[in-house]
Design an enzyme around this catalytic site. Sequence first.
Site, PDB file in Angstrom:
ATOM      1  N   CYS A   1       0.835  -1.201   0.000  1.00 16.70           N
ATOM      2  CA  CYS A   1       0.000   0.000   0.000  1.00 16.70           C
ATOM      3  C   CYS A   1       0.876   1.259   0.000  1.00 16.70           C
ATOM      4  O   CYS A   1       1.503   1.554  -1.013  1.00 16.70           O
ATOM      5  CB  CYS A   1      -0.971  -0.037   1.183  1.00 16.70           C
ATOM      6  SG  CYS A   1      -2.354   1.119   0.994  1.00 16.70           S
TER       7      CYS A   1
ATOM      8  N   GLU B   1      -1.825  -9.399   3.317  1.00 14.91           N
ATOM      9  CA  GLU B   1      -1.767 -10.037   4.642  1.00 14.91           C
ATOM     10  C   GLU B   1      -3.144 -10.446   5.157  1.00 14.91           C
ATOM     11  O   GLU B   1      -3.262 -11.356   5.976  1.00 14.91           O
ATOM     12  CB  GLU B   1      -1.093  -9.107   5.664  1.00 14.91           C
ATOM     13  CG  GLU B   1      -1.808  -7.809   5.961  1.00 14.91           C
ATOM     14  CD  GLU B   1      -1.382  -6.651   5.069  1.00 14.91           C
ATOM     15  OE1 GLU B   1      -1.629  -5.486   5.441  1.00 14.91           O
ATOM     16  OE2 GLU B   1      -0.805  -6.902   3.997  1.00 14.91           O
TER      17      GLU B   1
ATOM     18  N   HIS C   1      -3.606  -5.236   0.189  1.00 16.47           N
ATOM     19  CA  HIS C   1      -3.078  -5.735   1.476  1.00 16.47           C
ATOM     20  C   HIS C   1      -3.163  -7.265   1.491  1.00 16.47           C
ATOM     21  O   HIS C   1      -4.151  -7.829   1.979  1.00 16.47           O
ATOM     22  CB  HIS C   1      -3.897  -5.167   2.641  1.00 16.47           C
ATOM     23  CG  HIS C   1      -3.663  -3.713   2.888  1.00 16.47           C
ATOM     24  ND1 HIS C   1      -2.735  -3.261   3.788  1.00 16.47           N
ATOM     25  CD2 HIS C   1      -4.229  -2.616   2.328  1.00 16.47           C
ATOM     26  CE1 HIS C   1      -2.745  -1.926   3.791  1.00 16.47           C
ATOM     27  NE2 HIS C   1      -3.642  -1.517   2.907  1.00 16.47           N
TER      28      HIS C   1
END
Length: 591
Positions: free
Chosen positions: A399, A528, A526
């Site tokens: 990001c 994750e 993102h």
Amino acid sequence: MKYILVTGGVISGIGKGIIASSVGTILKSCGLHVTAIKIDPYINIDAGTFSPYEHGEVFVLDDGGEVDLDLGNYERFLDIRLTKDNNLTTGKIYQSVINKERRGDYLGKTVQVVPHITDAIQEWVMRQAKIPVDDDGLGPQVCVIELGGTVGDIESMPFIEAFRQFQFKVKRENFCNIHVSLVPQPSATGEQKTKPTQNSVRELRGLGLSPDLVVCRCSTPLDNAVKEKISMFCHVEPEQVICVHDVSSIYRVPLLLEDQGVVDYFCHRLHLPIEMRPRKMLTKWKEISDRSDRLLEHCSIALVGKYTKFSDSYASVIKALEHSALAINHKLAVKYIDSADLEAATLHQEPVKYHEAWQKLCSADGVLVPGGFGVRGTEGKIQAISWARKQKKPFLGVCLGMQLAVCEFARNVLDWQDANSTEFDPECKYPVVIDMPEHNPGQMGGTMRLGKRRTIFKTTNSILRKLYGDAEYVDERHRHRFEVNPELKQHFEEKGFRFVGQDMEGERMEVIELDDHLYFVGVQYHPEFTSRPIKPSPPYFGLLLAAAGKLQSYLQKGCHLSPRDTYSDRSGSSSPDLEIAELKFPSHLQD
């Protein structure tokens, strides 16, 4: 539908989220479909406007919901996909009740906490518990509900009252309560103290809820005498007192609960349709926790961010790194670096801090710059990115980390000295990162580009594409207001800075890779948020492979790990060296 309510006493942050996730995990391993709801008693509509220091990271769901980080635990443990309505706040409830009142739905009645707010809570829970969260689209059979905060808090009273009524509405055999409490062990005497738990259970019972299981959080296993004392004073059988002591890895918590007969208890208490057979999923958990305990090789990642004083600010990032490290049999060491400490101003004001930060960065095997907002510390992040690029260190920017990698390249390679993001310098000469057309600066909450979006790979020889199993596209979660300026794309690509992934319209730059570098990757999304213990997120997995010196051999083997680096897929053994099945990222991983 069976409902399991998890409440907490004595202190907040006691681990209710992990307990709730673990209960869900052991029930799911029995073949049941499980969903989870997190209740937060704060008045905020969602977690989107929180400072990461206040409540840890903001977790983002497929539908763009900005929610509490505990929903991340549920998704990772249970491998499910939740929606924003699985996170219930006081703000959401009051907003829905006030909207009904304005429409005249209450026919002129005085709108009160009881019954209107409490009814709205019960209706929300019953409605949300039916929503399918598994890939097979089947409805859940069990709903685990975690009530945030501590019993006795003034703001959680309407929720406690709602569940007091709820237990009679759904009948006793469909509802049970787990109360998580602290058993402190003062260092002066080393004795385990039960009084806080007694008081907490007494308060809960006074509010009309009787715990079916008392889960005691303690530093060492509970003595039998202590267990019996809690049993006697808390009006439960000794087998209903469960001990969750500090363990080497959170993956051991479901195993602890399983060993203490929690599944058998739920079986007869809730009449669950469970066959008593070996459970393959729990064998996998045992394997993961065994492996994490006996890792010998180390791999260090420098996490260069601005919220590094509180590790929960980057909870999902750390988990994604851990999943990837575990997959290649390495013990992860995260070096937290406050990006402001890398800046020249710190050298003048606190030279020791400056040199310590640079020493941490230079000694790490890989560099990660995660997302964030605001100008503080951005120059330090750019310094770290510049160092990783020039020293050929494995680098991942997520990001804001990707946007700053674009700024760094523009300044130092394209020689645009003034290159910046309009977020930090609206008047800069070279705005390489600009705000998006749909961004509304008048409102802070929920106005970003949020949730699951598709990214198309524009080239076949991208490292990240190979890590995703040679997928043509990936669906990942976004949370950003700014994007790379598409008009300047050509200048970067001429110098080997390639935008290998773009959105479906080809207007938004989603993935960057740098030629002549082992692993220099940036992603606008993102990744994750979709990492799982047994399915690590490919961008993080690539970073760990590169940091451990294994990326080239992994790619040459067609994205297969060597046998000693894989999870066993057999139920009989938890040794990774026996009965190995290769870990390969399937192309549907991100669906």
